[in-house]
Design a protein around this motif. Sequence first.
Motif, PDB file in Angstrom:
ATOM      1  N   LEU A 153      -3.721   9.198 -17.143  1.00 41.65           N
ATOM      2  CA  LEU A 153      -4.128  10.341 -17.983  1.00 41.65           C
ATOM      3  C   LEU A 153      -3.661  10.136 -19.427  1.00 41.65           C
ATOM      4  O   LEU A 153      -4.387  10.477 -20.371  1.00 41.65           O
ATOM      5  CB  LEU A 153      -3.547  11.645 -17.428  1.00 41.65           C
ATOM      6  CG  LEU A 153      -4.464  12.434 -16.502  1.00 41.65           C
ATOM      7  CD1 LEU A 153      -3.740  13.641 -15.929  1.00 41.65           C
ATOM      8  CD2 LEU A 153      -5.741  12.865 -17.194  1.00 41.65           C
ATOM      9  N   GLN A 154      -2.455   9.587 -19.576  1.00 41.76           N
ATOM     10  CA  GLN A 154      -1.951   9.303 -20.937  1.00 41.76           C
ATOM     11  C   GLN A 154      -2.845   8.276 -21.624  1.00 41.76           C
ATOM     12  O   GLN A 154      -3.131   8.391 -22.808  1.00 41.76           O
ATOM     13  CB  GLN A 154      -0.505   8.795 -20.883  1.00 41.76           C
ATOM     14  CG  GLN A 154       0.505   9.910 -20.677  1.00 41.76           C
ATOM     15  CD  GLN A 154       1.929   9.374 -20.567  1.00 41.76           C
ATOM     16  OE1 GLN A 154       2.165   8.253 -20.134  1.00 41.76           O
ATOM     17  NE2 GLN A 154       2.887  10.206 -20.963  1.00 41.76           N
ATOM     18  N   LYS A 155      -3.299   7.267 -20.851  1.00 42.77           N
ATOM     19  CA  LYS A 155      -4.209   6.272 -21.426  1.00 42.77           C
ATOM     20  C   LYS A 155      -5.518   6.935 -21.860  1.00 42.77           C
ATOM     21  O   LYS A 155      -6.070   6.601 -22.911  1.00 42.77           O
ATOM     22  CB  LYS A 155      -4.495   5.149 -20.420  1.00 42.77           C
ATOM     23  CG  LYS A 155      -3.360   4.168 -20.281  1.00 42.77           C
ATOM     24  CD  LYS A 155      -3.724   3.053 -19.313  1.00 42.77           C
ATOM     25  CE  LYS A 155      -2.530   2.124 -19.090  1.00 42.77           C
ATOM     26  NZ  LYS A 155      -2.783   1.136 -18.033  1.00 42.77           N
TER      27      LYS A 155
ATOM     28  N   ALA B  32       0.844  -1.211   0.000  1.00 40.93           N
ATOM     29  CA  ALA B  32       0.000   0.000   0.000  1.00 40.93           C
ATOM     30  C   ALA B  32       0.873   1.253   0.000  1.00 40.93           C
ATOM     31  O   ALA B  32       0.578   2.217  -0.705  1.00 40.93           O
ATOM     32  CB  ALA B  32      -0.927  -0.003   1.213  1.00 40.93           C
ATOM     33  N   TYR B  33       1.950   1.217   0.763  1.00 40.78           N
ATOM     34  CA  TYR B  33       2.866   2.369   0.827  1.00 40.78           C
ATOM     35  C   TYR B  33       3.532   2.596  -0.529  1.00 40.78           C
ATOM     36  O   TYR B  33       3.629   3.728  -1.000  1.00 40.78           O
ATOM     37  CB  TYR B  33       3.909   2.146   1.924  1.00 40.78           C
ATOM     38  CG  TYR B  33       4.840   3.323   2.117  1.00 40.78           C
ATOM     39  CD1 TYR B  33       4.359   4.558   2.529  1.00 40.78           C
ATOM     40  CD2 TYR B  33       6.201   3.194   1.880  1.00 40.78           C
ATOM     41  CE1 TYR B  33       5.203   5.647   2.697  1.00 40.78           C
ATOM     42  CE2 TYR B  33       7.057   4.277   2.047  1.00 40.78           C
ATOM     43  CZ  TYR B  33       6.564   5.499   2.456  1.00 40.78           C
ATOM     44  OH  TYR B  33       7.402   6.562   2.620  1.00 40.78           O
ATOM     45  N   SER B  34       3.947   1.505  -1.176  1.00 47.24           N
ATOM     46  CA  SER B  34       4.550   1.622  -2.513  1.00 47.24           C
ATOM     47  C   SER B  34       3.551   2.217  -3.495  1.00 47.24           C
ATOM     48  O   SER B  34       3.894   3.086  -4.298  1.00 47.24           O
ATOM     49  CB  SER B  34       5.012   0.254  -3.019  1.00 47.24           C
ATOM     50  OG  SER B  34       6.062  -0.229  -2.222  1.00 47.24           O
ATOM     51  N   SER B  35       2.291   1.734  -3.424  1.00 43.37           N
ATOM     52  CA  SER B  35       1.239   2.273  -4.310  1.00 43.37           C
ATOM     53  C   SER B  35       1.017   3.753  -4.032  1.00 43.37           C
ATOM     54  O   SER B  35       0.837   4.545  -4.958  1.00 43.37           O
ATOM     55  CB  SER B  35      -0.079   1.529  -4.090  1.00 43.37           C
ATOM     56  OG  SER B  35       0.033   0.197  -4.488  1.00 43.37           O
ATOM     57  N   TYR B  36       1.044   4.112  -2.750  1.00 38.68           N
ATOM     58  CA  TYR B  36       0.835   5.512  -2.363  1.00 38.68           C
ATOM     59  C   TYR B  36       1.949   6.396  -2.936  1.00 38.68           C
ATOM     60  O   TYR B  36       1.690   7.473  -3.464  1.00 38.68           O
ATOM     61  CB  TYR B  36       0.782   5.629  -0.840  1.00 38.68           C
ATOM     62  CG  TYR B  36       0.384   6.997  -0.358  1.00 38.68           C
ATOM     63  CD1 TYR B  36      -0.948   7.394  -0.381  1.00 38.68           C
ATOM     64  CD2 TYR B  36       1.328   7.901   0.107  1.00 38.68           C
ATOM     65  CE1 TYR B  36      -1.332   8.652   0.046  1.00 38.68           C
ATOM     66  CE2 TYR B  36       0.955   9.163   0.540  1.00 38.68           C
ATOM     67  CZ  TYR B  36      -0.372   9.534   0.505  1.00 38.68           C
ATOM     68  OH  TYR B  36      -0.742  10.787   0.920  1.00 38.68           O
TER      69      TYR B  36
ATOM     70  N   ARG C 217     -11.994   8.641  -9.193  1.00 40.96           N
ATOM     71  CA  ARG C 217     -11.339   7.341  -8.966  1.00 40.96           C
ATOM     72  C   ARG C 217      -9.990   7.521  -8.278  1.00 40.96           C
ATOM     73  O   ARG C 217      -9.661   6.809  -7.327  1.00 40.96           O
ATOM     74  CB  ARG C 217     -11.124   6.603 -10.293  1.00 40.96           C
ATOM     75  CG  ARG C 217     -12.231   5.668 -10.677  1.00 40.96           C
ATOM     76  CD  ARG C 217     -11.826   4.676 -11.762  1.00 40.96           C
ATOM     77  NE  ARG C 217     -10.957   5.183 -12.810  1.00 40.96           N
ATOM     78  CZ  ARG C 217     -11.378   5.798 -13.903  1.00 40.96           C
ATOM     79  NH1 ARG C 217     -12.668   6.017 -14.088  1.00 40.96           N
ATOM     80  NH2 ARG C 217     -10.530   6.207 -14.821  1.00 40.96           N
ATOM     81  N   MET C 218      -9.201   8.476  -8.746  1.00 37.58           N
ATOM     82  CA  MET C 218      -7.867   8.708  -8.175  1.00 37.58           C
ATOM     83  C   MET C 218      -7.973   9.218  -6.731  1.00 37.58           C
ATOM     84  O   MET C 218      -7.207   8.807  -5.868  1.00 37.58           O
ATOM     85  CB  MET C 218      -7.069   9.703  -9.032  1.00 37.58           C
ATOM     86  CG  MET C 218      -6.679   9.179 -10.405  1.00 37.58           C
ATOM     87  SD  MET C 218      -5.842   7.567 -10.431  1.00 37.58           S
ATOM     88  CE  MET C 218      -4.314   7.910  -9.594  1.00 37.58           C
ATOM     89  N   THR C 219      -8.941  10.098  -6.466  1.00 39.37           N
ATOM     90  CA  THR C 219      -9.145  10.622  -5.110  1.00 39.37           C
ATOM     91  C   THR C 219      -9.554   9.490  -4.168  1.00 39.37           C
ATOM     92  O   THR C 219      -9.055   9.398  -3.046  1.00 39.37           O
ATOM     93  CB  THR C 219     -10.234  11.724  -5.118  1.00 39.37           C
ATOM     94  OG1 THR C 219      -9.803  12.770  -6.001  1.00 39.37           O
ATOM     95  CG2 THR C 219     -10.465  12.299  -3.742  1.00 39.37           C
ATOM     96  N   GLU C 220     -10.444   8.619  -4.654  1.00 41.14           N
ATOM     97  CA  GLU C 220     -10.910   7.488  -3.841  1.00 41.14           C
ATOM     98  C   GLU C 220      -9.768   6.517  -3.560  1.00 41.14           C
ATOM     99  O   GLU C 220      -9.629   6.015  -2.444  1.00 41.14           O
ATOM    100  CB  GLU C 220     -12.067   6.769  -4.556  1.00 41.14           C
ATOM    101  CG  GLU C 220     -12.774   5.732  -3.723  1.00 41.14           C
ATOM    102  CD  GLU C 220     -13.191   6.208  -2.342  1.00 41.14           C
ATOM    103  OE1 GLU C 220     -12.943   5.469  -1.372  1.00 41.14           O
ATOM    104  OE2 GLU C 220     -13.750   7.313  -2.218  1.00 41.14           O
ATOM    105  N   LEU C 221      -8.928   6.285  -4.558  1.00 35.13           N
ATOM    106  CA  LEU C 221      -7.774   5.397  -4.375  1.00 35.13           C
ATOM    107  C   LEU C 221      -6.825   5.978  -3.327  1.00 35.13           C
ATOM    108  O   LEU C 221      -6.381   5.277  -2.422  1.00 35.13           O
ATOM    109  CB  LEU C 221      -7.040   5.200  -5.709  1.00 35.13           C
ATOM    110  CG  LEU C 221      -5.763   4.367  -5.681  1.00 35.13           C
ATOM    111  CD1 LEU C 221      -6.047   2.944  -5.190  1.00 35.13           C
ATOM    112  CD2 LEU C 221      -5.120   4.318  -7.062  1.00 35.13           C
TER     113      LEU C 221
ATOM    114  N   GLU D  14       1.228   7.075 -11.318  1.00 32.29           N
ATOM    115  CA  GLU D  14       0.050   6.318 -11.752  1.00 32.29           C
ATOM    116  C   GLU D  14      -0.975   7.262 -12.399  1.00 32.29           C
ATOM    117  O   GLU D  14      -1.551   6.955 -13.444  1.00 32.29           O
ATOM    118  CB  GLU D  14      -0.575   5.611 -10.540  1.00 32.29           C
ATOM    119  CG  GLU D  14      -1.874   4.894 -10.788  1.00 32.29           C
ATOM    120  CD  GLU D  14      -1.713   3.549 -11.473  1.00 32.29           C
ATOM    121  OE1 GLU D  14      -2.725   3.047 -11.982  1.00 32.29           O
ATOM    122  OE2 GLU D  14      -0.592   3.016 -11.506  1.00 32.29           O
ATOM    123  N   LYS D  15      -1.176   8.418 -11.771  1.00 26.81           N
ATOM    124  CA  LYS D  15      -2.136   9.391 -12.295  1.00 26.81           C
ATOM    125  C   LYS D  15      -1.713   9.859 -13.690  1.00 26.81           C
ATOM    126  O   LYS D  15      -2.527   9.931 -14.609  1.00 26.81           O
ATOM    127  CB  LYS D  15      -2.252  10.571 -11.331  1.00 26.81           C
ATOM    128  CG  LYS D  15      -3.374  11.522 -11.677  1.00 26.81           C
ATOM    129  CD  LYS D  15      -3.582  12.556 -10.599  1.00 26.81           C
ATOM    130  CE  LYS D  15      -4.764  13.437 -10.951  1.00 26.81           C
ATOM    131  NZ  LYS D  15      -5.148  14.344  -9.881  1.00 26.81           N
TER     132      LYS D  15
END
Length: 195
Positions: free
Chosen positions: A45-47, A30-34, A140-144, A40-41
Amino acid sequence: ELQSCLHAAKSIVADHQQQFARKKADLQAAYSSYLRLDLEKREQLQKLEGKKRELQINEFLDKILIRDHNIPEIRTRRKQVLQAYGIESALDVSYTMSVPGFGPHLISVLSNWRRQCEARFRFNPADPIPQKSLHEFNLRMTELRRSLEIELRSGPQSLNELSVTAERRLRECEAQTGRVMHKQVQAEADVAVCS
């Protein structure tokens, strides 16, 4: 009986170590994802940028409402049935839709109308990502971010609770061992008295 108490104690310790290690690994992930959230954002956005044509045409079709158009064989009553089943715009029309009273022929009529709508669409690469898609993405990003923050904040307490539970179980095991040993000493004393 003493052996089963020792076995239970070993099992409690092993179980605790396994749960603690698993929770710790989850928290590290979770820390790595954070830490990767901003990257990630940007990647997401590029996608979205890459899907801009699809997003623009979906937005275009979503604004073309069935009730506002003259479609052969689709009069007021049928429009109301479609609306009741959540089919309100050209975007909602598909060959797989299931609406009572709409067999292959009427679905084909609607699909042809949708294709005519699509033909009027003009893609503009200079236009930004549609607002609705951007809003959904930001939500979605805010919720994540929020869920990761909650998980990380509660991490120390979760690890502590695992330890407290293991300690309580070990104390219960220790008390049981004491009772078993007391019975054994009593039995040995009884045997000594009798012999």
